[in-house]
Design a protein around this motif. Structure first.
Motif, PDB file in Angstrom:
ATOM      1  N   ALA A  65       0.909  -1.169   0.023  1.00 53.20           N
ATOM      2  CA  ALA A  65      -0.009   0.021   0.095  1.00 53.20           C
ATOM      3  C   ALA A  65       1.092   1.306  -0.022  1.00 53.20           C
ATOM      4  O   ALA A  65       1.737   1.298   0.742  1.00 53.20           O
ATOM      5  N   ASN A  66       0.696   2.251  -0.686  1.00 56.80           N
ATOM      6  CA  ASN A  66       1.410   3.428  -0.823  1.00 56.80           C
ATOM      7  C   ASN A  66       0.993   4.323   0.357  1.00 56.80           C
ATOM      8  O   ASN A  66      -0.268   4.383   0.848  1.00 56.80           O
ATOM      9  N   ALA A  67       2.154   5.153   0.872  1.00 55.76           N
ATOM     10  CA  ALA A  67       2.027   5.830   1.791  1.00 55.76           C
ATOM     11  C   ALA A  67       1.366   7.210   0.986  1.00 55.76           C
ATOM     12  O   ALA A  67       1.883   7.653  -0.028  1.00 55.76           O
ATOM     13  N   THR A  68       0.397   7.796   1.711  1.00 59.72           N
ATOM     14  CA  THR A  68      -0.352   8.989   1.072  1.00 59.72           C
ATOM     15  C   THR A  68       0.018  10.239   1.961  1.00 59.72           C
ATOM     16  O   THR A  68       0.609  10.049   2.923  1.00 59.72           O
ATOM     17  N   GLY A  69      -0.488  11.337   1.499  1.00 55.16           N
ATOM     18  CA  GLY A  69       0.048  12.728   2.276  1.00 55.16           C
ATOM     19  C   GLY A  69      -0.304  12.593   3.846  1.00 55.16           C
ATOM     20  O   GLY A  69       0.405  12.911   4.570  1.00 55.16           O
ATOM     21  N   CYS A  70      -1.660  11.995   3.956  1.00 60.49           N
ATOM     22  CA  CYS A  70      -2.171  12.098   5.277  1.00 60.49           C
ATOM     23  C   CYS A  70      -1.277  10.913   6.184  1.00 60.49           C
ATOM     24  O   CYS A  70      -1.199  11.353   7.571  1.00 60.49           O
TER      25      CYS A  70
END
Length: 162
Positions: A65-70
């Motif tokens: 899973a990609n790390a996102t801004g939040c």
């Protein structure tokens, strides 16, 4: 746990060495954080490690899973909390880390320049490239001789004079 070589890494370098007690406490905080670290409700395959009692390294396997801004903001909040709790500076990019006889040292940019000019640091001195982006780069290009690092360009004038 096996992580992809392309996993994303973030490196936070302290302005001073963590005590053994601080290292244990910081690691516990980091373990609790990564255990519940999510992006848009998806658990991240992540780990947090402390190296040389100076560096906090967060790793996220983007294939899961990609790390996102939040989620990245959440990690920065945890690092800032650690910084406040222990009286550290983990965001000063002008602190330079290098190794002498296997010991890590962290100094200001100005002191680093001085150490080059008085020949305490040279092209073969091991420096830490905290700009690496992936686990593969971290493993291969994090601890490198100054001559193979971005430091060589930044401190070219001092190196030429020494």
């Amino acid at each position: 746990m096996i992580f992809s070589p392309q996993s994303k890494v973030w490196i936070y370098q302290s302005n001073r060495k963590f005590t053994e007690q601080e290292t244990a406490s910081i690691q516990e905080t980091l373990n609790n954080f990564v255990a519940q670290w999510t992006a848009h409700g998806h658990q991240l395959k992540a780990k947090a490690e402390i190296f040389h009692n100076y560096f906090i390294v967060l790793t996220v396997d983007q294939e899961v899973a990609n790390a996102t801004g939040c989620s990245i903001d959440a990690s920065v909040r945890v690092i800032k909390d650690i910084e406040t709790k222990f009286g550290l500076d983990l965001f000063d990019r002008f602190n330079m880390a290098y190794k002498v006889d296997g010991d890590v040292n962290v100094v200001t940019k100005e002191d680093f320049e001085t150490l080059i000019s008085i020949k305490k640091i040279g092209l073969d001195t091991i420096v830490f490239n905290n700009l690496v982006q992936t686990l593969e780069e971290f493993e291969q290009k994090w601890e490198v001789p100054l001559k193979d690092s971005w430091h060589k360009n930044v401190f070219a004038e001092q190196l030429a004079d020494s």
